[in-house]
Design an enzyme around this catalytic site. Structure first.
Site, PDB file in Angstrom:
ATOM      1  N   PHE B 134       0.992  -1.364   0.204  1.00 27.24           N
ATOM      2  CA  PHE B 134       0.056  -0.517   0.013  1.00 27.24           C
ATOM      3  C   PHE B 134       1.174   1.342   0.262  1.00 27.24           C
ATOM      4  O   PHE B 134       1.620   1.247   0.930  1.00 27.24           O
ATOM      5  CB  PHE B 134      -0.945   0.057   1.194  1.00 27.24           C
ATOM      6  CG  PHE B 134      -1.534   0.911   1.656  1.00 27.24           C
ATOM      7  CD1 PHE B 134      -2.748   1.024   1.287  1.00 27.24           C
ATOM      8  CD2 PHE B 134      -1.314   2.383   2.631  1.00 27.24           C
ATOM      9  CE1 PHE B 134      -3.875   2.360   0.855  1.00 27.24           C
ATOM     10  CE2 PHE B 134      -2.178   3.044   2.580  1.00 27.24           C
ATOM     11  CZ  PHE B 134      -3.666   3.122   2.142  1.00 27.24           C
ATOM     12  N   LEU B 136       0.912   5.392   0.357  1.00 24.62           N
ATOM     13  CA  LEU B 136       0.614   6.304   0.648  1.00 24.62           C
ATOM     14  C   LEU B 136       1.258   6.976   1.289  1.00 24.62           C
ATOM     15  O   LEU B 136       1.087   8.454   0.386  1.00 24.62           O
ATOM     16  CB  LEU B 136      -0.647   6.468   1.621  1.00 24.62           C
ATOM     17  CG  LEU B 136      -1.591   7.300   2.214  1.00 24.62           C
ATOM     18  CD1 LEU B 136      -1.758   8.071   1.388  1.00 24.62           C
ATOM     19  CD2 LEU B 136      -1.750   7.281   3.148  1.00 24.62           C
ATOM     20  N   PRO B 139       8.229  10.575   1.068  1.00 25.63           N
ATOM     21  CA  PRO B 139       9.367  10.415   2.230  1.00 25.63           C
ATOM     22  C   PRO B 139       8.895  12.065   2.773  1.00 25.63           C
ATOM     23  O   PRO B 139       9.951  11.989   4.245  1.00 25.63           O
ATOM     24  CB  PRO B 139      10.803  10.998   1.031  1.00 25.63           C
ATOM     25  CG  PRO B 139      10.260   9.930  -0.083  1.00 25.63           C
ATOM     26  CD  PRO B 139       9.002  10.090   0.149  1.00 25.63           C
ATOM     27  N   ASN B 245      -8.109   2.871   8.039  1.00 25.05           N
ATOM     28  CA  ASN B 245      -9.261   2.606   9.489  1.00 25.05           C
ATOM     29  C   ASN B 245      -9.296   1.341   9.704  1.00 25.05           C
ATOM     30  O   ASN B 245      -9.309   0.412  11.295  1.00 25.05           O
ATOM     31  CB  ASN B 245     -10.318   3.572   9.494  1.00 25.05           C
ATOM     32  CG  ASN B 245     -11.031   4.018  10.306  1.00 25.05           C
ATOM     33  OD1 ASN B 245      -9.798   4.046  11.721  1.00 25.05           O
ATOM     34  ND2 ASN B 245     -12.193   4.481  10.278  1.00 25.05           N
ATOM     35  N   GLN B 284       7.300  -7.289  45.768  1.00 23.86           N
ATOM     36  CA  GLN B 284       6.125  -5.971  45.682  1.00 23.86           C
ATOM     37  C   GLN B 284       6.310  -5.348  44.490  1.00 23.86           C
ATOM     38  O   GLN B 284       5.499  -5.396  44.262  1.00 23.86           O
ATOM     39  CB  GLN B 284       6.124  -5.598  47.518  1.00 23.86           C
ATOM     40  CG  GLN B 284       5.585  -5.945  49.005  1.00 23.86           C
ATOM     41  CD  GLN B 284       5.705  -4.939  49.472  1.00 23.86           C
ATOM     42  OE1 GLN B 284       5.285  -3.851  49.470  1.00 23.86           O
ATOM     43  NE2 GLN B 284       4.814  -5.419  50.750  1.00 23.86           N
ATOM     44  N   GLU B 368       1.020   3.822  10.636  1.00 25.19           N
ATOM     45  CA  GLU B 368      -0.793   4.407  10.729  1.00 25.19           C
ATOM     46  C   GLU B 368      -1.169   4.761  11.847  1.00 25.19           C
ATOM     47  O   GLU B 368      -1.946   5.080  12.504  1.00 25.19           O
ATOM     48  CB  GLU B 368      -0.708   2.822  11.445  1.00 25.19           C
ATOM     49  CG  GLU B 368      -0.789   1.548  10.440  1.00 25.19           C
ATOM     50  CD  GLU B 368      -1.658   1.214   9.597  1.00 25.19           C
ATOM     51  OE1 GLU B 368      -2.371   2.030   8.666  1.00 25.19           O
ATOM     52  OE2 GLU B 368      -0.417   0.485   8.030  1.00 25.19           O
ATOM     53  N   THR B 370       0.678   8.456  14.016  1.00 21.37           N
ATOM     54  CA  THR B 370       1.494   8.549  15.168  1.00 21.37           C
ATOM     55  C   THR B 370       0.551   8.329  16.392  1.00 21.37           C
ATOM     56  O   THR B 370      -0.908   8.885  16.151  1.00 21.37           O
ATOM     57  CB  THR B 370       2.607   9.561  15.042  1.00 21.37           C
ATOM     58  OG1 THR B 370       1.403  10.732  15.358  1.00 21.37           O
ATOM     59  CG2 THR B 370       3.388   9.510  13.941  1.00 21.37           C
TER      60      THR B 370
END
Lengths: 248, 389
Positions: B134, B136, B139, B245, B284, B368, B370
């Protein structure tokens, strides 16, 4: 050709098993159950056999509603039909064999697969008993199988080697690790399994031939002993192995 | 096969259907038997375990929610999520591969493609015969994809594409790329086959994270494609964001898998590691760490499940998914780091999965969308003020 595979639903081998309060059964609370590992080879071989020789596969399981979880797994792997012989009774090997043999007869199955043993009680007897009750041939602990027409050629695992056996249908085969790689149920298989119906039957009453008197855990392991860390310890080690544990 | 081992403190399994549990347990077995034994070696060598693709296809996990007529499993979104969770328990790289194939390649073809495109590509992608990527991000355009420079120009028979894409998962192993480019100023999606003249994929080296995953740069130098390679229903950046999404949803579940794996590793270790004559789990400070991890895992599981159910009812908003992606990635990274601390020096060894997960999660928190962008997406939703720029 009808191919049957008998399936047991057993405690996961990674579970911690404790004896129940009656001292005659295991405490199942908190124990997860899985398909008996050896039965997975049986399911896979049933599917492979069907792919090769055609026919219909049926999974048969004796137990209560919980067994459905394992039955569904077999259906998702690709088995066509399922029978749950529903009971809450705990049966011994011969009783289990009698009930299963009855159902195998009803199903008219000519090839029957079992795991070589169930990892719960580990008797390793039901498959062979079933064969005897049905008058079928039987090959146990099978790691290789070829079926051509009526002829069966099976490779068995024996102490220190392999044995090749030939026989004819009808046959009961008990499966051992190494026979095949059980497939994963595909998602399509899981979807298809949703539409398959589990035929629930009440098995005829059967009385056990053996009685469980008590169950107990093996004694706790003795702590180890370090008798030295270099070659000077060897004579003492040999002495202990000879005199104390008497293994050499 | 052993029984499923996960984290279920609040009996959340009671909220799952039998079928959902069956699929999850099945993928768990696959990961134990096929992924875990080979993953450290692949990670170290910086290679994606390509031999697993046919096996994953056979399981039916690519395009899992798409219809059967395209060779897919037609399962619900919760199943999709659970599969992703189990895959990422193996490695983020395996999950990333599947997210891209399903959410970023099959989903856009299914949603924006013509019937001909769907019939041709989807069955091949489902079978793993074709791998997709994909394109999209560029740079200089990460969080701001609207600024992309890649252009499509109309020709008599189709289009000419020019530009470059970066940080493309599966880029060098992909047979097709879904390329987003501006056609007369509007962002549209195009299917570009790797054989097209002028198309090059260069693997990016030197990663300290997602080493078992292929990341590439794509160069489009006067790539000519026919008219039929345009995804006809893709309209603007919104279409690309719809794909993201889907992928973000799978990440929210996936990182929960990484959390589970790190937590269980730390829990087991803490019970067996003896210091000052007792297991470190008996102290603990260790218990506090374990309890924090368990609680965060449980919260993530609840977020995922509710969002999955909303998605299945078509009621989910992209801001809901942002919430899960944002929260779960942050918590997963935190949990991986805490697990590493519990494991002490052993935590850096590849005998344990935690350092690998921690390194992976640094990427997953960033890609995807930040952490910051998801914060602002939800921020805008609740205040009405857009604060990106």
């Amino acid at each position: 050709m009808k191919i049957a595979v008998c399936l047991n639903h057993v405690p996961d081998t990674a579970s911690k098993i404790s004896v129940g309060q009656d001292n005659q059964s295991i405490d199942t609370s908190g124990v997860t159950f899985v398909v008996n590992p050896y039965d997975e080879f049986a399911v896979e071989e049933a599917l492979k056999t069907k792919e090769k020789v055609g026919g219909d596969t049926v999974v048969i399981s004796l137990g209560n509603d919980n067994n459905k979880e394992s039955i569904k797994k077999a259906l998702a792997m690709g088995v066509d039909n399922a029978v749950l012989l529903k009971t809450n009774e705990i049966y011994d090997s011969l009783s289990v064999a009698k009930i299963l043999a009855n159902e195998i007869k009803t199903q008219n199955a000519e090839i029957v697969f079992f795991g070589k043993q169930s990892v719960d009680y580990d008797n390793g007897a039901v498959g062979q008993m079933c064969a005897e009750l049905l008058g079928y041939n039987s090959v146990s602990v099978v790691v290789g199988l070829e079926i051509n027409g009526n002829k069966v050629r099976a490779e068995r695992e024996i102490e220190g080697g392999r044995e090749i056996v030939e026989t004819e249908l009808p046959v009961v085969i008990t499966t051992q690790k190494g026979l095949n790689e059980p497939r994963y149920a595909s998602l399509k298989g899981i979807m298809a399994a949703k539409k398959k119906i589990i035929d629930e039957k009440i098995p005829e009453n059967c009385s056990n031939y053996t009685e469980t008197i008590s169950m107990k855990k093996p004694p706790a392991k003795q702590p180890g002993r370090i008798i030295g860390t270099d070659a000077t310890a060897v004579p003492e080690l040999i002495r202990l192995l000879k005199e104390e544990v008497k293994v050499i | 096969m052993s029984a499923y081992r996960g984290v279920d403190y609040l009996d959340l399994d009671s909220l799952l259907s039998e079928e959902e549990i069956l699929v999850r347990n099945n993928i768990y077995q696959f990961v134990r038997q096929e992924v875990i034994p080979v993953i450290e070696k692949h990670y170290e060598e910086g290679k994606f375990p390509l031999h697993l693709v046919p096996k994953m296809a056979e399981l039916g996990i690519f395009g899992i929610t798409l219809p059967e007529k395209y060779g897919c499993a037609n399962m619900n979104n919760v199943v999709y999520g659970l599969v992703m969770q189990e895959l990422e328990r193996g490695d983020s790289g395996i999950r990333s591969f599947t997210s891209v194939q399903s959410s970023l390649v099959m989903y856009p073809i299914y949603t924006f493609g013509s019937e001909k495109q769907k019939e041709y590509w989807l069955p091949k992608l489902a079978k793993g015969e074709v791998i997709g990527c994909f394109g999209l991000t560029e740079p200089d355009f990460g969080s701001n994809p609207a600024g992309m420079l890649t252009k499509a120009e109309k020709t008599d028979n189709g289009f000419i594409l020019n530009g470059s894409k970066m940080w493309i998962t599966n880029g060098s192993i992909a047979d097709i790329a879904i390329i987003w480019a501006k056609l007369e100023g509007n962002i549209r999606g195009f299917i570009v086959e790797k054989e097209r003249k002028g198309f090059t994929a260069v693997e990016m080296k030197g990663k300290h994270s997602l080493r078992a995953s292929v990341t590439s740069e794509l160069i489009l130098d006067n790539v000519e494609i026919p008219e039929e390679n345009l995804l006809p229903q893709s309209m603007g950046l919104k279409s690309a964001l719809m794909c993201l999404n889907q992928a973000r949803y799978s990440i929210a579940w996936g990182v929960t898998g990484a959390m589970i794996e790190c937590y269980l590793s730390a829990l087991d270790y803490s019970k067996s590691r003896i210091q000052f004559d007792k297991p470190i789990a008996a102290y603990q400070m260790t218990q506090e760490k374990l309890v924090y991890m368990l609680t965060e895992i449980t919260k993530s599981q609840l977020l995922n499940l509710q969002i999955g159910r909303l998605k299945d009812q078509n009621k989910v908003k992209h801001t809901h998914i942002s919430m899960a992606k944002r929260n779960n990635c942050e918590k997963a990274l935190e949990i991986a780091q805490i697990a590493r601390e519990i494991l002490g020096a052993n935590g850096i060894l590849n005998e344990y999965p935690v350092m690998r997960h921690a390194a992976n999660l640094h990427s997953v928190k960033t890609y995807e969308g930040t952490h910051e962008m998801h914060t602002l997406i939800i921020g805008e939703d609740i205040t009405g003020f857009q604060a990106f720029t």
